[in-house]
Scaffold this active site. Structure first.
Site, short mmCIF file in Angstrom:
data_model
loop_
_atom_site.label_atom_id
_atom_site.label_comp_id
_atom_site.label_asym_id
_atom_site.label_seq_id
_atom_site.Cartn_x
_atom_site.Cartn_y
_atom_site.Cartn_z
N GLU A 15 0.84 -1.19 0.00
CA GLU A 15 0.00 0.00 0.00
C GLU A 15 0.88 1.25 0.00
O GLU A 15 1.97 1.25 0.56
CB GLU A 15 -0.92 0.01 1.22
CG GLU A 15 -1.91 -1.14 1.25
CD GLU A 15 -2.82 -1.10 2.47
OE1 GLU A 15 -2.66 -0.18 3.31
OE2 GLU A 15 -3.70 -1.98 2.60
N HIS B 20 -8.05 1.19 2.05
CA HIS B 20 -7.87 0.83 3.47
C HIS B 20 -8.64 1.80 4.37
O HIS B 20 -8.08 2.41 5.30
CB HIS B 20 -6.39 0.84 3.84
CG HIS B 20 -6.09 -0.04 5.02
ND1 HIS B 20 -4.89 -0.70 5.15
CD2 HIS B 20 -6.81 -0.37 6.13
CE1 HIS B 20 -4.89 -1.39 6.28
NE2 HIS B 20 -6.06 -1.21 6.89
#
Length: 631
Positions: free
Chosen positions: A491, A514
């Site tokens: 990420e 997220h």
């Protein structure tokens, strides 16, 4: 008390008290007058010019008193008001003033009639207040001041201090240029710029040290202060855009707070963590052994999220570093997102919305079904999975779950004996597992093979628990009808970095950055919960809610010293601690012990007759990991 001769000289305005006394007097006199703001602004301007040395003190005082038009009756109200405006750290250290009153002077260009009634309550005698005096007429009106007193002259305070013929070190605590003049003029040994309230920049620029509280000054000079360690020396580092309420909570405690918008790499964190006492992270930052080796002053870590797998907990335990998380604060947020995505996917809403944006009207019931009567398979039946179970059942779904830990089924949910069993019968599969190493790729190609054709798949847990290539392959071959993914193996560290994934561009796949727990309500709750736990630990030693240290919930302590001793869980430690306390003639007021398989944690409250040798002896106890003494 310190044996060597040392004298403290405090400024009064904006040091002993938080405000300028004449400013407050102006507000009292002109409380119901339309010219109040104008007069107050002019008095403040004249005050600044006098403090910063741009106007002679006599001129500044003369013009201000002329504007005030005060009376002796106004002073009574002023004194009552100022007693409630004494600087907080001065109030906390009332015992210091009373114990050392014979070595403390108040010096001010203000007036004795105002100052003496306030400082007398702290043990300071009238003869040790060096200030100007008002002149009154027969009706009690203030008509001037004693212009013969050298204190109303430039450099007058330097001359006044020198006339005292003090011996030893002389410490000046103040906020302005005239305070610095006393150092420059050789009247004092050291000048502390007091910055608890308003601090004058010219004073700060010329100070030997800038001190945000009296606690800091007393600590620097090895005097016993109201607290065992100045709070401004507690450095807090908050990463990953943690909510501002957490920043405010730590700052309100007096801690020194630094924030970083994104996460930091291992190397970056190693460089920043050396002087950090409290570290706050979310899910991206990894706290490795290498990082902890550099964290020599670290006392607590807060994971402002549910999981703690990003933290090397065994290494934290070995160092006596407490770790706190928020196991329940964002569960509702994650559940609501999972529920919404599940509905969107079974109704094919996402794809129909995309077509509408392209001008395509596709009114059809094809591939659109209800959730009622469908089977939801939940992998991981913790706080999120179990709450999702209850809400899904309320929608008419049949709920099944699998967890490696034996969990009590809620409602009509049924536990499956294996992951394979759950996958084979579920119309919707939702992952809610933690990030432990053993969960890596638990959903791999074989797991997808075990699922029904046309299954809906959700992952709002951890990115590395799913084989993304296998997910992609099963999306392409139609095995998976739709998917929602909120977490990824790799990420971006911050919103400024691009997101790259094999899943980008796939139809009927909802990708979110997220944000499962990222609602305003959840982030506020997490900020309050974790910061409160850490502050309580730092201030009182309470470990309730820690994921790695033995949990002790402690009562408040007053007029006592609290000794906190973290050690390896071996026999005989408590006996050694109590022997040291007995030999030091310390009276134990209360004692609390809690252990786990690895650690022991002893809290001992003793009377406030404190022997500094205790620290050395406690540190030398074998198997000691960390100790602190609070008061």
């Amino acid at each position: 008390m310190i044996d060597k001769q040392e004298t403290f000289i405090f400024d009064f305005d904006s040091t002993f008290i938080q405000v300028e006394a004449l400013d407050v007097l102006c507000e009292i006199i002109y409380a119901n007058n339309s010219t109040r703001k104008h007069v107050l602004a002019e008095i403040q301007r004249l005050t600044d010019l006098g403090i910063e040395g741009e106007l002679s003190l006599k001129e500044s005082l003369t013009e201000r008193i002329g504007l005030l038009q005060g009376n002796r009756d106004h002073l009574r109200e002023l004194i009552d008001t100022l007693k409630n405006r004494v600087s907080p750290s001065v109030v906390r250290n009332r015992a210091f003033f009373k114990q050392n009153a014979h070595n403390i002077y108040i010096i001010s260009n203000g007036f004795k009639e105002i100052i003496i009634p306030i400082v007398q309550e702290y043990g300071i005698k009238p003869e040790q207040v060096l200030a100007n005096t008002f002149k009154f007429d027969h009706e009690g009106n203030i008509i001037g001041f004693d212009e013969e007193d050298e204190l109303c002259e430039n450099q007058g305070r330097v001359l006044k201090i020198k006339s005292l013929n003090l011996v030893g070190d002389i410490f000046m605590i103040g906020d302005g240029y005239t305070d610095y003049e006393r150092l420059q003029g050789g009247a004092v040994s050291k000048f502390y710029a007091f910055a608890e309230g308003e601090s004058r920049q010219i004073g700060v620029d010329n100070a030997d040290r800038i001190s945000p509280s009296l606690d800091e000054i007393l600590y620097d000079l090895s005097y016993k202060a109201s607290v065992s360690y100045p709070k401004n020396r507690i450095n807090v580092l908050l990463l990953e855009n943690i909510h501002s309420d957490a920043v405010s909570a730590f700052a309100k405690e007096g801690y020194n707070v630094e924030t970083v918008k994104g996460s930091l790499s291992e190397e970056e964190l190693c460089k920043k963590i050396k002087d950090v006492s409290i570290l706050g992270i979310r899910s991206k930052t990894q706290i490795s052994k290498k990082v902890l080796d550099k964290a020599t002053k670290l006392h607590a870590i807060g994971t402002f999220c549910i999981g703690t797998n990003q933290v090397n907990l065994p290494e934290c335990s070995e160092r006596g570093i407490a770790v706190f998380n928020a196991p329940y604060s964002n569960t509702r947020s994650v559940v609501e997102l999972a529920l919404g995505e599940m509905i969107m996917l079974v109704r094919d809403t996402f794809e129909k919305s995309n077509k509408m944006h392209k001008g395509i009207w596709d009114k059809s019931a094809n591939n659109s079904v209800e959730l009622r009567g469908k089977k939801l398979g939940i992998v991981g039946y913790g706080s999120i999975g179990s709450q999702f179970s209850i809400i899904a059942e309320a929608l008419g779904m049949k709920v099944y779950f699998y967890d490696v830990v034996d969990k009590l089924a809620l409602g009509n949910a049924k536990k499956c004996s294996s992951l394979k069993e759950l996958l084979s019968l579920s119309d919707v599969v939702s992952l809610h597992v933690d990030g432990r190493k053993s969960n890596e790729n638990i959903i791999d190609a074989q797991a997808f093979e075990n699922m029904k054709d046309g299954v809906i798949f959700l992952n709002l847990s951890r990115g590395h628990v799913v084989d993304i290539s296998a997910l992609l392959a099963n999306l392409k071959n139609g095995k998976i009808k739709g998917a929602a993914v909120d977490v990824f193996p790799e990420e971006p560290k911050s919103n400024d970095e691009p997101f790259v994934s094999e899943l980008c561009g796939m139809p009927n796949v909802i990708l979110t950055p997220h944000i499962g727990g990222s609602t305003e309500e959840a982030q506020v709750d997490i900020a309050h919960f974790v910061s409160r736990k850490i502050i309580n630990y730092i201030n009182t030693g309470t470990t309730y809610g820690s994921v790695n240290l033995p949990e002790i919930q402690l009562p408040e302590f007053e007029s006592a010293h609290r000794i906190m001793h973290i050690h390896e869980n071996v026999k005989g430690i408590l006996v050694q601690i109590n022997t040291i306390l007995t030999d030091a003639d310390s009276n134990i007021l209360g004692q609390y012990l809690k252990t786990n398989e690895q650690l022991g944690y002893v809290i001992t409250d003793i009377d406030d007759i404190y022997n500094p040798e205790l620290e050395k002896k406690l540190k030398e106890i074998p198997n000691t990991i960390k100790y602190r003494i609070l008061y």
